[in-house]
Design a protein around this motif. Sequence first.
Motif, mmCIF file in Angstrom:
data_model
loop_
_atom_site.group_PDB
_atom_site.id
_atom_site.type_symbol
_atom_site.label_atom_id
_atom_site.label_comp_id
_atom_site.label_asym_id
_atom_site.label_seq_id
_atom_site.Cartn_x
_atom_site.Cartn_y
_atom_site.Cartn_z
ATOM 1 N N ASN A 164 8.588 2.130 1.545
ATOM 2 C CA ASN A 164 7.198 2.384 1.165
ATOM 3 C C ASN A 164 6.852 1.708 -0.158
ATOM 4 O OD1 ASN A 164 7.186 4.004 3.422
ATOM 5 N ND2 ASN A 164 6.959 5.923 2.307
ATOM 6 N N GLY A 165 5.731 0.994 -0.177
ATOM 7 C CA GLY A 165 5.254 0.349 -1.387
ATOM 8 C C GLY A 165 6.030 -0.899 -1.787
ATOM 9 N N THR B 52 0.865 -1.186 0.000
ATOM 10 C CA THR B 52 0.000 0.000 0.000
ATOM 11 C C THR B 52 0.899 1.232 0.000
ATOM 12 O OG1 THR B 52 -0.060 0.155 2.412
ATOM 13 C CG2 THR B 52 -1.752 -1.216 1.357
ATOM 14 N N ASP B 53 0.271 2.397 0.047
ATOM 15 C CA ASP B 53 1.062 3.624 0.145
ATOM 16 C C ASP B 53 1.243 4.067 1.596
ATOM 17 O OD1 ASP B 53 -1.518 4.458 0.659
ATOM 18 O OD2 ASP B 53 -1.574 5.966 -0.933
#
Length: 179
Positions: free
Chosen positions: A138-139, A103-104
Amino acid sequence: MFRLFSVFAVLGALLFAPLSASAQGLDPENTLYMDLKDGRVVIRLRPDLAPNHVARIKELTREGFYDGVVFHRVIDGFMAQSGDPTGTGMGGSEKPDLKAEFTDAPFSRGVVGMARAASPDSANSQFFIVFNDASWLNGQYTVWGEVVEGMEHVDAITRGEPPADPDKIIKMQVAADAK
């Protein structure tokens, strides 16, 4: 005088005792208690971000899988990693690996993510808690929770890759099951 002291002692114990998940406004079914040598860490689970990873963590927790497992990789300023019953960083549960649920959601202090090998779909039982911002993750790694209480106990985990005398998870439980 003794009775007055006793009353204050009881009131102090009630005022400063850790609150239950529900008293903190957390869903007990989506809250973990992770007991470390220095105290309890409360983790809010994020099924909204990673329902399959949260289900796996709860399943393993309820089986007692994490009880006694060491923090095998603890990098100062970055993260503390656990969840390998062999303590080597190479093991996991006997359950199948999970598909990534990226996800972000940012990896900021206290965020709990799922560790994995090179394949994005190789997460199993290992997880890590970041000490500081780790936005480069992140991600690329699944966020499944966040520390909401007791981060100072995470900060106190012995460093090393592996630590010479590693800290361990004394007990981990879903708050709804806590006694």
